[in-house]
Design a protein around this motif. Structure first.
Motif, mmCIF file in Angstrom:
data_model
loop_
_atom_site.group_PDB
_atom_site.id
_atom_site.type_symbol
_atom_site.label_atom_id
_atom_site.label_comp_id
_atom_site.label_asym_id
_atom_site.label_seq_id
_atom_site.Cartn_x
_atom_site.Cartn_y
_atom_site.Cartn_z
ATOM 1 N N THR A 35 -69.207 12.950 45.646
ATOM 2 C CA THR A 35 -68.316 12.310 46.607
ATOM 3 C C THR A 35 -69.060 11.211 47.362
ATOM 4 O O THR A 35 -70.188 11.414 47.815
ATOM 5 C CB THR A 35 -67.772 13.348 47.600
ATOM 6 O OG1 THR A 35 -67.024 14.335 46.868
ATOM 7 C CG2 THR A 35 -66.874 12.705 48.632
ATOM 8 N N GLY A 82 -54.853 12.876 35.840
ATOM 9 C CA GLY A 82 -55.535 14.138 36.044
ATOM 10 C C GLY A 82 -54.896 15.218 35.201
ATOM 11 O O GLY A 82 -53.810 15.040 34.650
ATOM 12 N N GLN A 90 -51.119 16.107 35.219
ATOM 13 C CA GLN A 90 -50.474 15.103 36.062
ATOM 14 C C GLN A 90 -49.991 13.929 35.229
ATOM 15 O O GLN A 90 -50.456 13.703 34.112
ATOM 16 C CB GLN A 90 -51.451 14.606 37.134
ATOM 17 C CG GLN A 90 -51.913 15.681 38.088
ATOM 18 C CD GLN A 90 -52.899 15.150 39.119
ATOM 19 O OE1 GLN A 90 -53.407 14.039 38.996
ATOM 20 N NE2 GLN A 90 -53.148 15.933 40.142
ATOM 21 N N SER A 147 -54.142 4.248 48.272
ATOM 22 C CA SER A 147 -55.329 5.090 48.148
ATOM 23 C C SER A 147 -56.552 4.322 47.653
ATOM 24 O O SER A 147 -57.679 4.637 48.033
ATOM 25 C CB SER A 147 -55.031 6.242 47.193
ATOM 26 O OG SER A 147 -56.212 6.961 46.883
ATOM 27 N N ARG A 177 -63.783 9.885 45.717
ATOM 28 C CA ARG A 177 -63.339 11.163 46.273
ATOM 29 C C ARG A 177 -63.004 12.109 45.121
ATOM 30 O O ARG A 177 -62.692 11.653 44.011
ATOM 31 C CB ARG A 177 -62.080 10.948 47.113
ATOM 32 C CG ARG A 177 -62.182 9.882 48.180
ATOM 33 C CD ARG A 177 -60.811 9.511 48.696
ATOM 34 N NE ARG A 177 -60.845 8.485 49.741
ATOM 35 C CZ ARG A 177 -59.785 7.834 50.194
ATOM 36 N NH1 ARG A 177 -58.573 8.107 49.693
ATOM 37 N NH2 ARG A 177 -59.921 6.921 51.135
ATOM 38 N N GLU A 231 -60.348 13.582 44.503
ATOM 39 C CA GLU A 231 -59.009 13.293 43.995
ATOM 40 C C GLU A 231 -58.960 12.046 43.116
ATOM 41 O O GLU A 231 -57.933 11.756 42.493
ATOM 42 C CB GLU A 231 -57.998 13.146 45.143
ATOM 43 C CG GLU A 231 -58.384 12.110 46.182
ATOM 44 C CD GLU A 231 -59.083 12.733 47.386
ATOM 45 O OE1 GLU A 231 -59.893 13.674 47.185
ATOM 46 O OE2 GLU A 231 -58.836 12.251 48.521
ATOM 47 N N ASP A 232 -60.054 11.322 43.031
ATOM 48 C CA ASP A 232 -60.127 10.190 42.097
ATOM 49 C C ASP A 232 -60.463 10.645 40.679
ATOM 50 O O ASP A 232 -60.434 9.835 39.748
ATOM 51 C CB ASP A 232 -61.200 9.189 42.544
ATOM 52 C CG ASP A 232 -60.850 8.489 43.849
ATOM 53 O OD1 ASP A 232 -61.775 8.296 44.661
ATOM 54 O OD2 ASP A 232 -59.669 8.149 44.043
ATOM 55 N N SER A 233 -60.776 11.915 40.511
ATOM 56 C CA SER A 233 -61.148 12.427 39.200
ATOM 57 C C SER A 233 -59.986 12.337 38.225
ATOM 58 O O SER A 233 -58.822 12.473 38.607
ATOM 59 C CB SER A 233 -61.601 13.888 39.309
ATOM 60 O OG SER A 233 -62.744 14.008 40.117
#
Length: 119
Positions: A13, A39, A42, A61, A85, A87-89
Motif C-alpha cells: 500500500t 477484480g 467483479q 478514485s 491501495r 482496492e486497486d488490485s
C-alpha cells in the motif's frame, strides 16, 4: 491492432507501478484507449482513458493518483499508478479503438491483461 500489457506486479500500500500497453499492427495515432481493472468476481471497470487528442479521463478514485500517457513514436500507452491501495488490485487491461469510448468497456481491441496486487 494487437495490444500487449506489462508492468504489473505486487506492491505494498502506497507503492507505485507503471503499466505499459504496446500496440502493433497499426499506428496508435488515430486511436483512443482506455485502462480497465477487473477484480475477482467483479465487472471490468474503466480507471483511465486517453483519446487521440490526448484528452485524459479518470474516475474519482484514480484522479490524482493515476496518470495516463502515450508515446506515439513507441506506439505505446502508459499508466503510471501511485499511492496504490488494496482496492486497486485486479487484472489491468488496455483497450483501444478508433472510436473514443472513454471509460466504457466498448473498445474493439483488448490486451491480455497484467495482474496488479496491492497488499
Amino acid at each position: 491492432v494487437q495490444l500487449v500489457e506489462s508492468g504489473g506486479g505486487s506492491v505494498q500500500t502506497g507503492g507505485s507501478l507503471n503499466l505499459s500497453c504496446v500496440a502493433s499492427g497499426d499506428s496508435i495515432k488515430t486511436y483512443a484507449m482506455g485502462w480497465f481493472r477487473q477484480g475477482p468476481g467483479q465487472e471490468r471497470e474503466g480507471v483511465a482513458a486517453i483519446d487521440e487528442d490526448a484528452w485524459l479521463m479518470y474516475t474519482d478514485s484514480t484522479r490524482g493518483r493515476f496518470t495516463a500517457s502515450r508515446d506515439r513514436a513507441k506506439n505505446t500507452w502508459w499508466l503510471q499508478m501511485t499511492r496504490l491501495r488494496p482496492e486497486d488490485s485486479g487484472m489491468y487491461y488496455c483497450a483501444a479503438d478508433t472510436v473514443d469510448y472513454g471509460l466504457r468497456a466498448s473498445y474493439t481491441y483488448w490486451g491480455q491483461g497484467t495482474q496488479v496486487t496491492v497488499s
